[in-house]
Design a protein around this motif. Structure first.
Motif, PDB file in Angstrom:
ATOM      1  N   LEU A 121      -3.177   7.989   0.680  1.00 42.90           N
ATOM      2  CA  LEU A 121      -1.807   7.810   1.149  1.00 42.90           C
ATOM      3  C   LEU A 121      -1.774   7.767   2.679  1.00 42.90           C
ATOM      4  O   LEU A 121      -1.030   6.986   3.281  1.00 42.90           O
ATOM      5  N   LEU A 122      -2.605   8.590   3.299  1.00 38.97           N
ATOM      6  CA  LEU A 122      -2.747   8.573   4.759  1.00 38.97           C
ATOM      7  C   LEU A 122      -3.243   7.211   5.224  1.00 38.97           C
ATOM      8  O   LEU A 122      -2.733   6.642   6.198  1.00 38.97           O
ATOM      9  N   ALA A 123      -4.232   6.668   4.509  1.00 40.30           N
ATOM     10  CA  ALA A 123      -4.736   5.336   4.864  1.00 40.30           C
ATOM     11  C   ALA A 123      -3.638   4.294   4.728  1.00 40.30           C
ATOM     12  O   ALA A 123      -3.549   3.363   5.531  1.00 40.30           O
ATOM     13  N   GLY A 124      -2.799   4.444   3.702  1.00 40.46           N
ATOM     14  CA  GLY A 124      -1.695   3.509   3.526  1.00 40.46           C
ATOM     15  C   GLY A 124      -0.711   3.549   4.679  1.00 40.46           C
ATOM     16  O   GLY A 124      -0.244   2.508   5.157  1.00 40.46           O
ATOM     17  N   VAL A 125      -0.386   4.750   5.148  1.00 37.08           N
ATOM     18  CA  VAL A 125       0.529   4.881   6.290  1.00 37.08           C
ATOM     19  C   VAL A 125      -0.062   4.216   7.531  1.00 37.08           C
ATOM     20  O   VAL A 125       0.635   3.510   8.276  1.00 37.08           O
ATOM     21  N   ALA A 126      -1.365   4.414   7.752  1.00 39.94           N
ATOM     22  CA  ALA A 126      -2.016   3.794   8.911  1.00 39.94           C
ATOM     23  C   ALA A 126      -2.059   2.278   8.775  1.00 39.94           C
ATOM     24  O   ALA A 126      -1.857   1.541   9.753  1.00 39.94           O
ATOM     25  N   LEU A 211      -7.992  -4.307  13.004  1.00 38.00           N
ATOM     26  CA  LEU A 211      -8.930  -3.246  12.669  1.00 38.00           C
ATOM     27  C   LEU A 211      -8.805  -2.086  13.648  1.00 38.00           C
ATOM     28  O   LEU A 211      -8.784  -0.906  13.240  1.00 38.00           O
ATOM     29  N   ARG A 212      -8.713  -2.383  14.932  1.00 38.93           N
ATOM     30  CA  ARG A 212      -8.566  -1.312  15.925  1.00 38.93           C
ATOM     31  C   ARG A 212      -7.293  -0.514  15.681  1.00 38.93           C
ATOM     32  O   ARG A 212      -7.308   0.725  15.724  1.00 38.93           O
ATOM     33  N   ALA A 213      -6.192  -1.226  15.435  1.00 36.25           N
ATOM     34  CA  ALA A 213      -4.910  -0.541  15.240  1.00 36.25           C
ATOM     35  C   ALA A 213      -4.951   0.343  14.001  1.00 36.25           C
ATOM     36  O   ALA A 213      -4.456   1.474  14.015  1.00 36.25           O
ATOM     37  N   PHE A 214      -5.533  -0.161  12.924  1.00 38.84           N
ATOM     38  CA  PHE A 214      -5.624   0.628  11.699  1.00 38.84           C
ATOM     39  C   PHE A 214      -6.454   1.886  11.922  1.00 38.84           C
ATOM     40  O   PHE A 214      -6.037   2.990  11.561  1.00 38.84           O
ATOM     41  N   LEU A 215      -7.638   1.739  12.505  1.00 35.36           N
ATOM     42  CA  LEU A 215      -8.527   2.887  12.669  1.00 35.36           C
ATOM     43  C   LEU A 215      -7.977   3.912  13.665  1.00 35.36           C
ATOM     44  O   LEU A 215      -8.164   5.120  13.489  1.00 35.36           O
ATOM     45  N   ARG A 216      -7.298   3.455  14.694  1.00 41.27           N
ATOM     46  CA  ARG A 216      -6.694   4.397  15.643  1.00 41.27           C
ATOM     47  C   ARG A 216      -5.545   5.161  14.981  1.00 41.27           C
ATOM     48  O   ARG A 216      -5.394   6.372  15.175  1.00 41.27           O
ATOM     49  N   SER A 217      -4.719   4.454  14.212  1.00 39.27           N
ATOM     50  CA  SER A 217      -3.627   5.120  13.510  1.00 39.27           C
ATOM     51  C   SER A 217      -4.174   6.092  12.467  1.00 39.27           C
ATOM     52  O   SER A 217      -3.680   7.216  12.314  1.00 39.27           O
ATOM     53  N   PHE A 218      -5.218   5.673  11.754  1.00 41.70           N
ATOM     54  CA  PHE A 218      -5.844   6.550  10.761  1.00 41.70           C
ATOM     55  C   PHE A 218      -6.351   7.826  11.434  1.00 41.70           C
ATOM     56  O   PHE A 218      -6.111   8.935  10.941  1.00 41.70           O
TER      57      PHE A 218
END
Length: 296
Positions: A121-126, A211-218
């Motif tokens: 769920l955390l991954a989904g939010v990111a 990819l950068r935005a996803f991993l930073r948000s995660f």
């Protein structure tokens, strides 16, 4: 130039050096990036690394997957450089590294395994944050593991415990359809619609910033969640997921792992990230896993 990643300029390759410089920073979550031209499954690669003792923070990215893992044992493939296939290795049961602790919520121990259900769920939010901000699309989440755009599945998430690790390590994998065309989209065995960012009219389809935005948000959400001892309310994760979840409030059919079905209204999430479904008889049942169908 046969086989060169530059033969299709609309799908440029990712650059491992640039991504590593941007993502692997002192005190940060990410420790190593493994960019592969092709692999069977990034999740399988990350699981193997976890079993071999790799520390938390590994990122495995593949330009092409030939045996990607999905829920209920499904597999899928992706054309080269047409999407994002990324898996990360986490060890939330270990005491957090001192540099990553939140001073407002100091914790000395790891997260209880009962709270690991929040990781997909955390991954989904990111993921929804990255897609909404960069692609400028109205993306929503379907519990527990789908990213939907215009009602079609545009991405999927799969979390799995690494066998033989103690405390249990977890791999979270994400697949995102970025520039897939209609004839390249995966076929859903249940006939449900799929889409890609490009087909949905995304403002941007460059995989590098996505990819950068996803991993930073995660990493930011994971840091808050870990520092709060896995508490989804204290970390703000539960509220963020509820905001983006299109399943809550809907009539749903849940296909359970044992083959049985449950129909009712998706009312809420419990403290462990399970979906609380209220049946027609007025009973409430918390579902930890299942294939969800939104009913009209």
């Amino acid at each position: 130039m046969t086989g060169s990643p530059y033969t299709d300029l609309s799908r440029p390759p990712l650059n491992a050096t640039r991504l590593s410089r941007a993502l692997i920073v002192p005190g940060g979550l990410w420790t190593r990036l493994d960019l592969r031209t092709e692999t069977g499954s990034t999740n399988a690669d990350a699981v193997a690394a976890g079993q071999a003792g790799e520390p938390e923070g590994l990122i495995v990215v593949a330009e092409r997957q030939t045996a990607g893992r999905g829920r209920l044992g499904r597999t899928w493939t992706s054309p080269a450089r047409a999407g994002l296939a990324v898996s990360v290795l986490l060890r939330p049961g270990d005491p957090p590294r001192a540099a990553s602790q939140d001073p407002e919520h100091p914790e000395v121990g790891g997260v209880a395994i009962s709270r690991y259900g929040w990781l997909p769920l955390l991954a989904g939010v990111a993921l929804v944050a990255a897609v909404s901000r960069l692609a400028e699309l109205d993306a929503v989440l379907k519990w527990p593991n789908d990213l939907l755009v215009d009602g079609g599945k545009c991405g999927g998430i799969l979390a799995e415990v690494v066998p033989g690790t103690q405390p249990a390590a977890v791999v979270v994998g994400v697949g995102l359809n970025v520039t897939l065309t209609e004839d390249e989209l995966p076929v859903d065995p249940d006939g449900r619609k799929a889409t890609s960012l490009a087909l949905a009219g995304a403002a941007a389809t460059d995989r590098d910033p996505l990819l950068r935005a996803f991993l930073r948000s995660f990493a930011a959400w994971y840091g808050r969640w870990r520092a709060a001892g896995g508490d989804p309310d204290r970390s703000g994760l539960a509220a963020a997921y509820r905001e983006h979840c299109d399943t809550l409030g809907r009539r749903v059919r849940v296909l359970l792992p044992d083959g049985s079905e449950l129909t009712g209204t998706a009312r809420d999430l419990d403290s462990d990230g399970r979906l609380v479904v209220r049946t027609g008889a007025g009973q409430e049942r918390a579902v930890a896993a299942g294939d969800i169908q939104h009913l009209r």
